[in-house]
Design an enzyme around this catalytic site. Structure first.
Site, PDB file in Angstrom:
ATOM      1  N   HIS A 149       0.830  -1.215   0.000  1.00 41.52           N
ATOM      2  CA  HIS A 149       0.000   0.000   0.000  1.00 41.52           C
ATOM      3  C   HIS A 149       0.861   1.262   0.000  1.00 41.52           C
ATOM      4  O   HIS A 149       0.338   2.371  -0.066  1.00 41.52           O
ATOM      5  CB  HIS A 149      -1.019  -0.014   1.147  1.00 41.52           C
ATOM      6  CG  HIS A 149      -0.472   0.276   2.497  1.00 41.52           C
ATOM      7  ND1 HIS A 149      -0.227  -0.700   3.435  1.00 41.52           N
ATOM      8  CD2 HIS A 149      -0.107   1.438   3.088  1.00 41.52           C
ATOM      9  CE1 HIS A 149       0.256  -0.143   4.525  1.00 41.52           C
ATOM     10  NE2 HIS A 149       0.331   1.158   4.339  1.00 41.52           N
ATOM     11  N   ASP A 175      -0.068  -7.642   1.472  1.00 41.81           N
ATOM     12  CA  ASP A 175       0.409  -6.249   1.509  1.00 41.81           C
ATOM     13  C   ASP A 175       1.936  -6.255   1.663  1.00 41.81           C
ATOM     14  O   ASP A 175       2.466  -6.007   2.740  1.00 41.81           O
ATOM     15  CB  ASP A 175      -0.275  -5.524   2.685  1.00 41.81           C
ATOM     16  CG  ASP A 175      -0.043  -4.025   2.659  1.00 41.81           C
ATOM     17  OD1 ASP A 175       0.507  -3.517   1.662  1.00 41.81           O
ATOM     18  OD2 ASP A 175      -0.408  -3.362   3.661  1.00 41.81           O
ATOM     19  N   SER A 220       3.945   2.424   8.394  1.00 45.53           N
ATOM     20  CA  SER A 220       3.600   1.449   7.373  1.00 45.53           C
ATOM     21  C   SER A 220       4.833   1.022   6.595  1.00 45.53           C
ATOM     22  O   SER A 220       5.657   1.850   6.231  1.00 45.53           O
ATOM     23  CB  SER A 220       2.614   2.059   6.379  1.00 45.53           C
ATOM     24  OG  SER A 220       1.333   2.068   6.928  1.00 45.53           O
ATOM     25  N   GLY A 221       4.932  -0.285   6.343  1.00 43.81           N
ATOM     26  CA  GLY A 221       6.048  -0.786   5.544  1.00 43.81           C
ATOM     27  C   GLY A 221       7.273  -1.140   6.364  1.00 43.81           C
ATOM     28  O   GLY A 221       8.166  -1.815   5.882  1.00 43.81           O
TER      29      GLY A 221
END
Ligand SMILES: *[C@@H]1O[C@H](CO)[C@@H](O)[C@H](O)[C@H]1NC(C)=O
Length: 247
Positions: free
Chosen positions: A66, A110, A203-204
């Site tokens: 994402h 994801d 995120s990530g």
């Protein structure tokens, strides 16, 4: 001109609240996490976003799907992302490899690989992180760490320095309120009785268990109440290996 803060932009990027920012964590010792990558993303709609990621080979970074965008710039060797140092290596991403089965509404698969334009130079501040083998299934109950530059509170601005927080791997039922949670492919991370959490902006970034990356920050609740959902890494080893081999 767009002057919206990062938080709603991240929410726009994703159909649900993302795990992103470290709350209740502590600042990392500078350069003690030499695989950490700061990602600046120009989104397909022209917004600027940020994510975390981590170096797994001199020319490859692993992150969440994402975090994909029109273009991505990677900074390695950073501690305070607002203060450029000699340790920094800034690299362009020449190809983004989101997982072919990434589902942006359910947030399944994801995970994304980023091929860098050049090989990073290995230094004390920059080096790759080992990945788990394919069949290593990390069990609930373990204490792990989440690392990121995300925000330090729901209404606080983003942290400039790299932060980390200890998180417990929960039994899958603790994530049963996320209707699309899949225990085989995802990790349920963070004790609901604690406020420590990964939150927007992380995120990530990696989940480290005994020094090995077992998960990638994927999503959580809007109010950052743990647990959050992370992508497991080990089931994706065959896909990762295939792309590393042919690129
Ligand atoms: C790696 O080091 C070489 C030689 O000092 C330099 O030319 C190159 O730009 C460096 N690469 C990165 C990614 O910083």
């Amino acid at each position: 001109m767009h002057h919206l803060p990062l938080l709603p932009l991240l929410l726009l990027l994703c159909s649900r609240a993302e795990a992103g920012e470290i709350i209740g964590g502590t600042e990392c010792k500078p350069h003690s996490r030499p695989y950490m990558a700061y990602l600046e993303i120009a989104s397909r709609h022209g917004f600027l976003l940020s994510c975390g990621g981590f170096l797994i080979r001199r020319d490859f970074v692993l992150t969440a799907a994402h975090c994909a965008g029109r273009s991505i710039k990677v900074t390695l060797g950073a501690h305070n992302i607002e203060e450029k140092e000699d340790t920094w290596q800034e690299l362009e991403v020449i190809k983004q490899f989101p997982h072919p089965k990434y589902d942006d509404s359910l947030l399944h698969n994801d995970i994304m690989l980023l091929k860098l334009k050049e090989k990073a130079n290995l230094t004390l501040a920059v080096g790759p992180l080992p990945l788990p083998p394919q069949f290593y299934f990390v069990p609930p109950g373990r204490m792990c760490r989440v690392v990121g530059w995300g925000r330090t509170g729901v209404i606080k601005p983003g942290s400039d320095t790299l932060q980390e927080v200890k998180q417990r791997l929960m039994d899958p039922w603790a994530c049963s309120h996320y209707s699309d949670f899949k225990h085989k492919l995802q990790l349920c991370v963070g004790n609901p009785k604690k406020i420590n959490s990964a939150y927007k902006g992380d995120s990530g970034g990696p989940l480290l268990c005994a020094g090995v990356a077992q998960g990638i920050v994927s999503y959580g609740r809007h109010n950052a109440q743990p647990p959050a959902v992370f992508t497991r890494i080990s089931p994706y080893r065959p896909w990762i290996n295939k792309i590393l081999k042919s690129n």
